[in-house]
Each structure stands twice: as C-alpha cells, then as structure tokens.
Motif scaffolding. Structure first.
Motif, PDB file in Angstrom:
ATOM      1  N   MET A   1       0.836  -1.187   0.000  1.00  0.00           N
ATOM      2  CA  MET A   1       0.000   0.000   0.000  1.00  0.00           C
ATOM      3  C   MET A   1       0.877   1.245   0.000  1.00  0.00           C
ATOM      4  N   ALA A   2       0.560   2.176  -0.859  1.00  0.00           N
ATOM      5  CA  ALA A   2       1.286   3.448  -0.888  1.00  0.00           C
ATOM      6  C   ALA A   2       0.924   4.261   0.345  1.00  0.00           C
ATOM      7  N   ALA A   3       1.867   5.051   0.801  1.00  0.00           N
ATOM      8  CA  ALA A   3       1.601   5.932   1.936  1.00  0.00           C
ATOM      9  C   ALA A   3       0.529   6.947   1.568  1.00  0.00           C
ATOM     10  N   GLN A   4      -0.293   7.309   2.546  1.00  0.00           N
ATOM     11  CA  GLN A   4      -1.340   8.305   2.351  1.00  0.00           C
ATOM     12  C   GLN A   4      -1.122   9.458   3.315  1.00  0.00           C
ATOM     13  N   LEU A   5      -1.411  10.653   2.856  1.00  0.00           N
ATOM     14  CA  LEU A   5      -1.330  11.829   3.718  1.00  0.00           C
ATOM     15  C   LEU A   5      -2.493  11.793   4.697  1.00  0.00           C
ATOM     16  N   GLU A   6      -2.188  11.799   5.984  1.00  0.00           N
ATOM     17  CA  GLU A   6      -3.240  11.775   6.998  1.00  0.00           C
ATOM     18  C   GLU A   6      -3.607  13.181   7.435  1.00  0.00           C
ATOM     19  N   HIS A   7      -2.612  14.008   7.789  1.00  0.00           N
ATOM     20  CA  HIS A   7      -2.907  15.367   8.232  1.00  0.00           C
ATOM     21  C   HIS A   7      -1.724  16.293   8.030  1.00  0.00           C
ATOM     22  N   THR A   8      -2.011  17.558   8.107  1.00  0.00           N
ATOM     23  CA  THR A   8      -1.014  18.615   8.111  1.00  0.00           C
ATOM     24  C   THR A   8      -1.278  19.468   9.340  1.00  0.00           C
ATOM     25  N   ASN A   9      -0.225  19.906  10.007  1.00  0.00           N
ATOM     26  CA  ASN A   9      -0.349  20.708  11.216  1.00  0.00           C
ATOM     27  C   ASN A   9       0.257  22.078  10.936  1.00  0.00           C
ATOM     28  N   PHE A  10      -0.516  23.135  11.176  1.00  0.00           N
ATOM     29  CA  PHE A  10       0.017  24.483  10.985  1.00  0.00           C
ATOM     30  C   PHE A  10      -0.588  25.437  12.005  1.00  0.00           C
ATOM     31  N   THR A  11       0.067  26.567  12.182  1.00  0.00           N
ATOM     32  CA  THR A  11      -0.285  27.532  13.216  1.00  0.00           C
ATOM     33  C   THR A  11      -1.252  28.580  12.691  1.00  0.00           C
ATOM     34  N   VAL A  12      -2.291  28.838  13.466  1.00  0.00           N
ATOM     35  CA  VAL A  12      -3.264  29.887  13.190  1.00  0.00           C
ATOM     36  C   VAL A  12      -3.467  30.700  14.467  1.00  0.00           C
ATOM     37  N   THR A  13      -4.088  31.858  14.349  1.00  0.00           N
ATOM     38  CA  THR A  13      -4.288  32.680  15.546  1.00  0.00           C
ATOM     39  C   THR A  13      -5.424  32.163  16.422  1.00  0.00           C
ATOM     40  N   ASP A  14      -6.453  31.568  15.809  1.00  0.00           N
ATOM     41  CA  ASP A  14      -7.611  31.096  16.565  1.00  0.00           C
ATOM     42  C   ASP A  14      -8.113  29.789  15.936  1.00  0.00           C
ATOM     43  N   PRO A  15      -7.666  28.639  16.455  1.00  0.00           N
ATOM     44  CA  PRO A  15      -8.060  27.358  15.865  1.00  0.00           C
ATOM     45  C   PRO A  15      -9.577  27.145  15.805  1.00  0.00           C
ATOM     46  N   ASP A  16     -10.306  27.588  16.819  1.00  0.00           N
ATOM     47  CA  ASP A  16     -11.757  27.405  16.812  1.00  0.00           C
ATOM     48  C   ASP A  16     -12.411  28.210  15.683  1.00  0.00           C
ATOM     49  N   ARG A  17     -11.992  29.454  15.509  1.00  0.00           N
ATOM     50  CA  ARG A  17     -12.542  30.300  14.446  1.00  0.00           C
ATOM     51  C   ARG A  17     -12.245  29.713  13.070  1.00  0.00           C
ATOM     52  N   THR A  18     -10.995  29.282  12.864  1.00  0.00           N
ATOM     53  CA  THR A  18     -10.612  28.701  11.577  1.00  0.00           C
ATOM     54  C   THR A  18     -11.384  27.411  11.316  1.00  0.00           C
ATOM     55  N   ALA A  19     -11.501  26.545  12.333  1.00  0.00           N
ATOM     56  CA  ALA A  19     -12.243  25.295  12.172  1.00  0.00           C
ATOM     57  C   ALA A  19     -13.702  25.567  11.834  1.00  0.00           C
ATOM     58  N   LYS A  20     -14.283  26.599  12.415  1.00  0.00           N
ATOM     59  CA  LYS A  20     -15.691  26.908  12.163  1.00  0.00           C
ATOM     60  C   LYS A  20     -15.930  27.239  10.694  1.00  0.00           C
ATOM     61  N   TRP A  21     -15.076  28.129  10.116  1.00  0.00           N
ATOM     62  CA  TRP A  21     -15.325  28.471   8.708  1.00  0.00           C
ATOM     63  C   TRP A  21     -14.995  27.286   7.804  1.00  0.00           C
ATOM     64  N   MET A  22     -14.027  26.456   8.167  1.00  0.00           N
ATOM     65  CA  MET A  22     -13.718  25.274   7.367  1.00  0.00           C
ATOM     66  C   MET A  22     -14.884  24.290   7.378  1.00  0.00           C
ATOM     67  N   CYS A  23     -15.497  24.079   8.533  1.00  0.00           N
ATOM     68  CA  CYS A  23     -16.664  23.189   8.614  1.00  0.00           C
ATOM     69  C   CYS A  23     -17.803  23.738   7.752  1.00  0.00           C
ATOM     70  N   ASN A  24     -18.036  25.036   7.816  1.00  0.00           N
ATOM     71  CA  ASN A  24     -19.119  25.649   7.048  1.00  0.00           C
ATOM     72  C   ASN A  24     -18.863  25.598   5.543  1.00  0.00           C
ATOM     73  N   LEU A  25     -17.645  25.900   5.115  1.00  0.00           N
ATOM     74  CA  LEU A  25     -17.342  25.933   3.683  1.00  0.00           C
ATOM     75  C   LEU A  25     -17.178  24.545   3.078  1.00  0.00           C
ATOM     76  N   PHE A  26     -16.430  23.698   3.743  1.00  0.00           N
ATOM     77  CA  PHE A  26     -16.022  22.428   3.151  1.00  0.00           C
ATOM     78  C   PHE A  26     -16.846  21.225   3.637  1.00  0.00           C
ATOM     79  N   ASP A  27     -17.842  21.473   4.484  1.00  0.00           N
ATOM     80  CA  ASP A  27     -18.664  20.395   5.049  1.00  0.00           C
ATOM     81  C   ASP A  27     -17.818  19.375   5.819  1.00  0.00           C
ATOM     82  N   TRP A  28     -16.817  19.873   6.513  1.00  0.00           N
ATOM     83  CA  TRP A  28     -15.977  19.037   7.363  1.00  0.00           C
ATOM     84  C   TRP A  28     -16.552  19.002   8.773  1.00  0.00           C
ATOM     85  N   HIS A  29     -15.906  18.243   9.656  1.00  0.00           N
ATOM     86  CA  HIS A  29     -16.309  18.221  11.055  1.00  0.00           C
ATOM     87  C   HIS A  29     -15.064  18.254  11.945  1.00  0.00           C
ATOM     88  N   ILE A  30     -15.287  18.640  13.181  1.00  0.00           N
ATOM     89  CA  ILE A  30     -14.196  18.670  14.159  1.00  0.00           C
ATOM     90  C   ILE A  30     -14.016  17.263  14.705  1.00  0.00           C
TER      91      ILE A  30
END
Length: 127
Positions: A1-30
C-alpha cells in the motif's frame, strides 16, 4: 500500500474560528480539540480519514507573518477538491473571503483565497 497523507499541522491565531469556517465551507467536522504542544491548543478538522491540525501557541507567542513562498519549509497553500467550483466560489465570498483569480487549465479549474491568518487556499475542480 502506498503511503497516504493523513494530516497537516500548521499555526493559526484562533483554531476554533478557523475550524468553524472550514466546517461551514467544506462540510468538514471537528475530530478533536485539546491542549497541545508547549501549552498550546489544537483543533483537528476534516473528514474521517484526512484532517488539518490547527495549532495556536500560548498567548503572545505568535510571530509576525512571513512570506512562506520564500522561506524554506514554508507553507505555500492548502488545496481542496470540490465538485462545483462556481458554488464553492460563491460560498467563499459569502463567508467574507475574497476569491482570487480563476484559472482554467489541465487537468481542471481553480481559484485561490486567503483566510484571516494570510494562509492561501486553492480550490480545484477536476474536469
């Protein structure tokens, strides 16, 4: 099996705020939130199989923004694939972000936008 990208970690000023707009735009979940490295805080947001780890160090430890395109190891942009690029462009603009230029070249269409932390996102629709 080829390796798969699981996640990327990066710094933001407000993780909750960023996660909220990502959930709304991309239909993701926390997937997880909690204390993190060096007394920081993280939110994992995405799908059941892939996610972004949004990290904020303890208060007062953020540096001024840098130009990642000229910094070795810098984050240039994050790309997401969508089925309807026109609809996503409308959603991005409705969320208060400025959708940039639209490019149409093989193998698909794309546009870019920046979030409140000056992180660039690419939205792609493959033909």
């Amino acid at each position: 099996m080829a390796a798969q990208l699981e996640h990327t970690n990066f710094t933001v000023t407000d993780p909750d705020r960023t996660a909220k707009w990502m959930c709304n735009l991309f239909d993701w979940h926390i997937r997880w939130t909690g204390d993190s490295r060096t007394t920081g805080y993280s939110v994992h947001v995405g799908t059941d199989t892939h996610y972004l780890a949004l990290y904020a160090p303890k208060a007062g430890n953020l540096n001024a923004p840098i130009d990642n395109y000229t910094t070795q190891g810098g984050l240039n942009h994050i790309a997401v694939v969508v089925d309807d690029i026109a609809a996503m462009r409308a959603r991005v603009e409705a969320a208060g972000f400025e959708a940039g230029e639209h490019f149409d070249y093989e193998p698909g269409q794309r546009f870019y936008f920046y979030d409140d932390d000056h992180i660039e996102y690419e939205v792609v629709q493959y033909d």
